[in-house]
Scaffold this motif. Structure first.
Motif, PDB file in Angstrom:
ATOM      1  N   MET A   1       0.856  -1.175   0.000  1.00 57.63           N
ATOM      2  CA  MET A   1       0.000   0.000   0.000  1.00 57.63           C
ATOM      3  C   MET A   1       0.897   1.231   0.000  1.00 57.63           C
ATOM      4  N   LYS A   2       0.392   2.301  -0.616  1.00 60.34           N
ATOM      5  CA  LYS A   2       1.131   3.564  -0.693  1.00 60.34           C
ATOM      6  C   LYS A   2       0.526   4.582   0.278  1.00 60.34           C
ATOM      7  N   ILE A   3       1.246   5.678   0.465  1.00 56.07           N
ATOM      8  CA  ILE A   3       0.787   6.798   1.286  1.00 56.07           C
ATOM      9  C   ILE A   3       1.180   8.082   0.568  1.00 56.07           C
ATOM     10  N   ILE A   4       0.319   9.097   0.692  1.00 54.95           N
ATOM     11  CA  ILE A   4       0.605  10.410   0.107  1.00 54.95           C
ATOM     12  C   ILE A   4       0.189  11.483   1.115  1.00 54.95           C
ATOM     13  N   SER A   5       1.014  12.500   1.256  1.00 52.08           N
ATOM     14  CA  SER A   5       0.693  13.627   2.140  1.00 52.08           C
ATOM     15  C   SER A   5      -0.008  14.710   1.342  1.00 52.08           C
ATOM     16  N   ILE A   6      -1.098  15.204   1.903  1.00 52.17           N
ATOM     17  CA  ILE A   6      -1.909  16.242   1.264  1.00 52.17           C
ATOM     18  C   ILE A   6      -2.271  17.258   2.328  1.00 52.17           C
ATOM     19  N   ARG A   7      -2.165  18.522   1.986  1.00 51.76           N
ATOM     20  CA  ARG A   7      -2.515  19.569   2.948  1.00 51.76           C
ATOM     21  C   ARG A   7      -4.028  19.635   3.141  1.00 51.76           C
ATOM     22  N   GLN A   8      -4.396  20.047   4.348  1.00 50.34           N
ATOM     23  CA  GLN A   8      -5.798  20.333   4.628  1.00 50.34           C
ATOM     24  C   GLN A   8      -6.158  21.672   4.003  1.00 50.34           C
ATOM     25  N   PRO A   9      -7.348  21.893   3.545  1.00 45.69           N
ATOM     26  CA  PRO A   9      -8.533  21.049   3.688  1.00 45.69           C
ATOM     27  C   PRO A   9      -8.686  20.005   2.602  1.00 45.69           C
ATOM     28  N   TRP A  10      -7.743  19.946   1.658  1.00 46.59           N
ATOM     29  CA  TRP A  10      -7.872  19.037   0.516  1.00 46.59           C
ATOM     30  C   TRP A  10      -7.941  17.579   0.951  1.00 46.59           C
ATOM     31  N   ALA A  11      -7.155  17.190   1.945  1.00 46.66           N
ATOM     32  CA  ALA A  11      -7.156  15.801   2.410  1.00 46.66           C
ATOM     33  C   ALA A  11      -8.549  15.393   2.894  1.00 46.66           C
ATOM     34  N   SER A  12      -9.180  16.234   3.708  1.00 44.93           N
ATOM     35  CA  SER A  12     -10.524  15.921   4.208  1.00 44.93           C
ATOM     36  C   SER A  12     -11.562  15.940   3.100  1.00 44.93           C
ATOM     37  N   LEU A  13     -11.399  16.825   2.134  1.00 40.52           N
ATOM     38  CA  LEU A  13     -12.342  16.855   1.015  1.00 40.52           C
ATOM     39  C   LEU A  13     -12.264  15.569   0.191  1.00 40.52           C
ATOM     40  N   ILE A  14     -11.106  14.936   0.143  1.00 39.53           N
ATOM     41  CA  ILE A  14     -10.957  13.657  -0.551  1.00 39.53           C
ATOM     42  C   ILE A  14     -11.628  12.538   0.243  1.00 39.53           C
ATOM     43  N   VAL A  15     -11.400  12.510   1.539  1.00 36.25           N
ATOM     44  CA  VAL A  15     -11.827  11.376   2.360  1.00 36.25           C
ATOM     45  C   VAL A  15     -13.297  11.468   2.792  1.00 36.25           C
ATOM     46  N   VAL A  16     -13.735  12.647   3.248  1.00 37.88           N
ATOM     47  CA  VAL A  16     -15.122  12.773   3.741  1.00 37.88           C
ATOM     48  C   VAL A  16     -15.954  13.781   2.967  1.00 37.88           C
ATOM     49  N   GLY A  17     -15.319  14.601   2.143  1.00 36.18           N
ATOM     50  CA  GLY A  17     -16.049  15.549   1.316  1.00 36.18           C
ATOM     51  C   GLY A  17     -16.523  16.777   2.075  1.00 36.18           C
ATOM     52  N   GLY A  18     -17.351  17.521   1.387  1.00 39.45           N
ATOM     53  CA  GLY A  18     -17.948  18.727   1.940  1.00 39.45           C
ATOM     54  C   GLY A  18     -19.389  18.817   1.472  1.00 39.45           C
TER      55      GLY A  18
END
Length: 140
Positions: free
Chosen positions: A1-18
């Motif tokens: 499995m891979k991992i990628i670092s993403i700044r907020q709020p973009w990370a949360s918008l990917i995982v839980v949306g808005g």
């Protein structure tokens, strides 16, 4: 499995949306923009960087019509998603011109796991995968 670092709020918008300000529906960020492409396809842990992006919530709402729906945790893994393709350009409103779009699918939030980030799309270390696997088992 891979991992990628993403700044907020973009990370949360990917995982839980808005929340869409007009319809109330949850909308997810369906692409991650990078200056480099990838041939990797498969699951990726989403690491929320320790430093947030400078964009303000009202700017996200104005540009994308989405209101942030959750707390913006920093400095750890917040979920996972699948990279299903890498293209350029892409019709998503989240796409940034002149970038590669990692097309994302199947977002899954995970309980927060504090972790140090790093640049690039990289292999997730074994010492991180053990607690992630445990979180996934508990969620199913």
């Amino acid at each position: 499995m891979k991992i990628i670092s993403i700044r907020q709020p973009w990370a949360s918008l990917i995982v839980v949306g808005g929340q869409n300000v007009q319809t109330g529906a949850i909308e997810l960020k369906d692409v991650e923009n990078r200056s480099w492409g990838t041939t990797y396809r498969g699951p990726v842990l989403i690491h929320a960087s320790l430093r947030p992006d400078a964009i303000r919530p009202d700017e996200i709402e104005r540009r994308f019509g989405v209101r942030l729906a959750c707390e913006q945790q920093l400095g750890g893994v917040i979920g996972m998603v699948d990279i299903v393709e890498c293209v350029r350009p892409h019709p998503s409103p989240w796409y940034a011109p002149e970038h590669f779009a990692f097309i994302l699918a199947n977002p899954r939030p995970l309980p927060f796991i504090r972790w140090k980030g790093a640049l690039s799309l990289r292999a997730a270390p074994a010492e991180l995968l053990a607690p992630v696997d445990e979180q996934i088992k508990q969620a199913t």
